[in-house]
Design a protein around this motif. Structure first.
Motif, PDB file in Angstrom:
ATOM      1  N   LEU A 195       0.870  -1.174   0.000  1.00  0.00           N
ATOM      2  CA  LEU A 195       0.000   0.000   0.000  1.00  0.00           C
ATOM      3  C   LEU A 195       0.906   1.223   0.000  1.00  0.00           C
ATOM      4  O   LEU A 195       1.836   1.308   0.794  1.00  0.00           O
ATOM      5  CB  LEU A 195      -0.876   0.018   1.257  1.00  0.00           C
ATOM      6  CG  LEU A 195      -1.757   1.262   1.383  1.00  0.00           C
ATOM      7  CD1 LEU A 195      -2.967   1.177   0.453  1.00  0.00           C
ATOM      8  CD2 LEU A 195      -2.221   1.464   2.817  1.00  0.00           C
ATOM      9  N   GLU A 196       0.637   2.151  -0.917  1.00  0.00           N
ATOM     10  CA  GLU A 196       1.396   3.397  -0.939  1.00  0.00           C
ATOM     11  C   GLU A 196       0.470   4.552  -0.610  1.00  0.00           C
ATOM     12  O   GLU A 196      -0.693   4.569  -1.019  1.00  0.00           O
ATOM     13  CB  GLU A 196       2.024   3.642  -2.312  1.00  0.00           C
ATOM     14  CG  GLU A 196       3.265   2.822  -2.546  1.00  0.00           C
ATOM     15  CD  GLU A 196       3.913   3.085  -3.897  1.00  0.00           C
ATOM     16  OE1 GLU A 196       5.082   2.694  -4.054  1.00  0.00           O
ATOM     17  OE2 GLU A 196       3.265   3.652  -4.793  1.00  0.00           O
ATOM     18  N   VAL A 197       1.000   5.505   0.098  1.00  0.00           N
ATOM     19  CA  VAL A 197       0.235   6.702   0.457  1.00  0.00           C
ATOM     20  C   VAL A 197       0.944   7.919  -0.128  1.00  0.00           C
ATOM     21  O   VAL A 197       2.164   8.039  -0.005  1.00  0.00           O
ATOM     22  CB  VAL A 197       0.109   6.833   1.991  1.00  0.00           C
ATOM     23  CG1 VAL A 197      -0.666   8.095   2.359  1.00  0.00           C
ATOM     24  CG2 VAL A 197      -0.568   5.601   2.587  1.00  0.00           C
ATOM     25  N   TYR A 198       0.165   8.774  -0.774  1.00  0.00           N
ATOM     26  CA  TYR A 198       0.696  10.004  -1.363  1.00  0.00           C
ATOM     27  C   TYR A 198      -0.063  11.208  -0.836  1.00  0.00           C
ATOM     28  O   TYR A 198      -1.295  11.201  -0.794  1.00  0.00           O
ATOM     29  CB  TYR A 198       0.558   9.972  -2.895  1.00  0.00           C
ATOM     30  CG  TYR A 198       1.448   8.946  -3.546  1.00  0.00           C
ATOM     31  CD1 TYR A 198       2.696   9.305  -4.043  1.00  0.00           C
ATOM     32  CD2 TYR A 198       1.043   7.621  -3.638  1.00  0.00           C
ATOM     33  CE1 TYR A 198       3.525   8.351  -4.635  1.00  0.00           C
ATOM     34  CE2 TYR A 198       1.858   6.666  -4.216  1.00  0.00           C
ATOM     35  CZ  TYR A 198       3.098   7.041  -4.715  1.00  0.00           C
ATOM     36  OH  TYR A 198       3.912   6.103  -5.287  1.00  0.00           O
ATOM     37  N   ASP A 199       0.690  12.210  -0.478  1.00  0.00           N
ATOM     38  CA  ASP A 199       0.128  13.471   0.001  1.00  0.00           C
ATOM     39  C   ASP A 199      -0.097  14.345  -1.232  1.00  0.00           C
ATOM     40  O   ASP A 199       0.548  15.382  -1.396  1.00  0.00           O
ATOM     41  CB  ASP A 199       1.149  14.095   0.968  1.00  0.00           C
ATOM     42  CG  ASP A 199       0.635  15.370   1.602  1.00  0.00           C
ATOM     43  OD1 ASP A 199      -0.580  15.642   1.502  1.00  0.00           O
ATOM     44  OD2 ASP A 199       1.452  16.099   2.181  1.00  0.00           O
ATOM     45  N   SER A 200      -1.027  13.898  -2.090  1.00  0.00           N
ATOM     46  CA  SER A 200      -1.108  14.494  -3.419  1.00  0.00           C
ATOM     47  C   SER A 200      -2.360  14.014  -4.148  1.00  0.00           C
ATOM     48  O   SER A 200      -3.038  13.094  -3.715  1.00  0.00           O
ATOM     49  CB  SER A 200       0.146  14.064  -4.184  1.00  0.00           C
ATOM     50  OG  SER A 200      -0.003  14.239  -5.565  1.00  0.00           O
ATOM     51  N   TYR A 201      -2.639  14.603  -5.289  1.00  0.00           N
ATOM     52  CA  TYR A 201      -3.732  14.179  -6.161  1.00  0.00           C
ATOM     53  C   TYR A 201      -3.429  12.872  -6.882  1.00  0.00           C
ATOM     54  O   TYR A 201      -4.315  12.260  -7.454  1.00  0.00           O
ATOM     55  CB  TYR A 201      -3.942  15.198  -7.293  1.00  0.00           C
ATOM     56  CG  TYR A 201      -4.420  16.543  -6.884  1.00  0.00           C
ATOM     57  CD1 TYR A 201      -5.743  16.736  -6.531  1.00  0.00           C
ATOM     58  CD2 TYR A 201      -3.554  17.624  -6.879  1.00  0.00           C
ATOM     59  CE1 TYR A 201      -6.187  17.984  -6.178  1.00  0.00           C
ATOM     60  CE2 TYR A 201      -3.997  18.880  -6.528  1.00  0.00           C
ATOM     61  CZ  TYR A 201      -5.317  19.059  -6.174  1.00  0.00           C
ATOM     62  OH  TYR A 201      -5.748  20.288  -5.821  1.00  0.00           O
ATOM     63  N   ASP A 202      -2.152  12.519  -6.958  1.00  0.00           N
ATOM     64  CA  ASP A 202      -1.782  11.412  -7.834  1.00  0.00           C
ATOM     65  C   ASP A 202      -0.716  10.547  -7.154  1.00  0.00           C
ATOM     66  O   ASP A 202      -0.382  10.765  -5.991  1.00  0.00           O
ATOM     67  CB  ASP A 202      -1.302  11.943  -9.188  1.00  0.00           C
ATOM     68  CG  ASP A 202      -0.144  12.921  -9.035  1.00  0.00           C
ATOM     69  OD1 ASP A 202       0.691  12.724  -8.139  1.00  0.00           O
ATOM     70  OD2 ASP A 202      -0.094  13.900  -9.807  1.00  0.00           O
ATOM     71  N   ASP A 203      -0.210   9.580  -7.874  1.00  0.00           N
ATOM     72  CA  ASP A 203       0.807   8.708  -7.293  1.00  0.00           C
ATOM     73  C   ASP A 203       2.176   9.023  -7.894  1.00  0.00           C
ATOM     74  O   ASP A 203       3.002   8.144  -8.076  1.00  0.00           O
ATOM     75  CB  ASP A 203       0.429   7.240  -7.495  1.00  0.00           C
ATOM     76  CG  ASP A 203       0.362   6.847  -8.957  1.00  0.00           C
ATOM     77  OD1 ASP A 203       0.263   7.760  -9.813  1.00  0.00           O
ATOM     78  OD2 ASP A 203       0.428   5.652  -9.259  1.00  0.00           O
ATOM     79  N   VAL A 204       2.372  10.282  -8.217  1.00  0.00           N
ATOM     80  CA  VAL A 204       3.650  10.699  -8.794  1.00  0.00           C
ATOM     81  C   VAL A 204       4.400  11.602  -7.817  1.00  0.00           C
ATOM     82  O   VAL A 204       5.593  11.442  -7.602  1.00  0.00           O
ATOM     83  CB  VAL A 204       3.411  11.440 -10.133  1.00  0.00           C
ATOM     84  CG1 VAL A 204       4.725  11.931 -10.710  1.00  0.00           C
ATOM     85  CG2 VAL A 204       2.706  10.520 -11.114  1.00  0.00           C
ATOM     86  N   THR A 205       3.686  12.516  -7.207  1.00  0.00           N
ATOM     87  CA  THR A 205       4.328  13.424  -6.252  1.00  0.00           C
ATOM     88  C   THR A 205       3.788  13.166  -4.843  1.00  0.00           C
ATOM     89  O   THR A 205       2.761  12.527  -4.667  1.00  0.00           O
ATOM     90  CB  THR A 205       4.033  14.888  -6.619  1.00  0.00           C
ATOM     91  OG1 THR A 205       2.611  15.070  -6.648  1.00  0.00           O
ATOM     92  CG2 THR A 205       4.607  15.243  -7.981  1.00  0.00           C
TER      93      THR A 205
END
Ligand SMILES: *[C@@H]1O[C@H](CO)[C@@H](O)[C@H](O)[C@H]1NC(C)=O
Length: 251
Positions: A195-205
């Protein structure tokens, strides 16, 4: 670049990027309408156009849903569900819903682009599922508070899943993610299931962490009003899955 990444993730074409835009600081395109009127699009963990009719049916069923009918797909399309990827729907038909005409998608037409009834059920496409209750594998979440769990939870999750959850709360709010239960296949660098968590709209930044194994992660707090979660499982070994909740709070 961000728009490109989002569009790529959901199988859109680059040319669409300019036609959708920002509103109130939130990027609005089909990503926020990824689920409409209970209809949503799914692809195989292996990528685009990998599901036979039988496999496509199983994907919807596993999440408690069914394949969408043509009418359900059209009802979703009428409230903005736009998907530039062909999928199986009910009765062995293949097609996709187009809201905005584009040269690279839908042959410049608006409506359900219908490839018709497929005689060869071994052809590989994506799928459109219908589930009026919940989409267990991903979705766009705008509630102030909500639980999120791996597909099938508390049963073991299936192999070859890919799920994206986009959390978007009110402008000016932040999100606290709190883990309740966590058990994914364990390996040292979390390459198998994670599971990845992103502080962002997407999974790039805005990468905020990648998790596997059975250690309960600490709370994660966003810096803004959006967060993205990405869950991937590989072709073998599954585990109990996860359950978490998020709560929006004012800053
Ligand atoms: C059916 O489709 C599959 C996948 O595209 C292909 O490999 C197979 O040859 C097709 N079968 C027939 C009878 O056309």
């Amino acid at each position: 670049m961000r728009a490109l990444a989002i569009l790529w993730v959901f199988g859109f074409l680059l040319s669409e990027a300019d036609s959708w835009g920002f509103q109130n600081g939130v990027f609005h395109n089909s990503i926020w309408l990824e689920q409409a009127a209970g209809v949503y699009h799914r692809e195989s963990r292996k990528g685009r156009y990998q599901l036979t009719y039988k496999e496509a049916k199983a994907v919807c069923k596993f999440e408690g849903g069914k394949m969408a009918t043509h009418d359900q797909l059209e009802a979703a399309r009428q409230i903005g569900f736009h998907m530039c990827s062909a999928g199986w729907f009910d009765n062995g038909r293949v097609g996709y819903p187009i809201v905005k005409a584009g040269a690279n998608c839908g042959f410049g037409k608006i409506g359900i682009v219908d490839y018709g009834y497929r005689i060869n059920k071994s052809e590989r496409w994506d799928v459109f599922c219908f589930n009026p209750d919940t989409k267990q594998c991903g979705g766009v979440l705008t509630d102030q508070q909500r639980q999120i769990q791996s597909p099938g939870y508390p049963e073991e999750y299936e192999d070859e899943q890919i799920c994206y959850w986009h959390i978007r709360v009110r402008y000016g709010q932040r999100i606290r993610l709190h883990f309740l239960d966590f058990d994914l296949e364990d390996d040292t660098s979390c390459l198998a299931d994670y599971l990845e968590v992103y502080d962002s709209y997407d999974d790039v930044t805005g990468f905020a962490g990648r998790f596997c194994g059975d250690y309960l992660p600490d709370d994660i707090i966003s810096s803004g009003n959006v967060m993205t979660l990405k869950f991937l499982s590989d072709a073998s070994v599954s585990a109990g899955g996860f359950q978490m909740q998020y709560i929006a709070f004012n800053t």
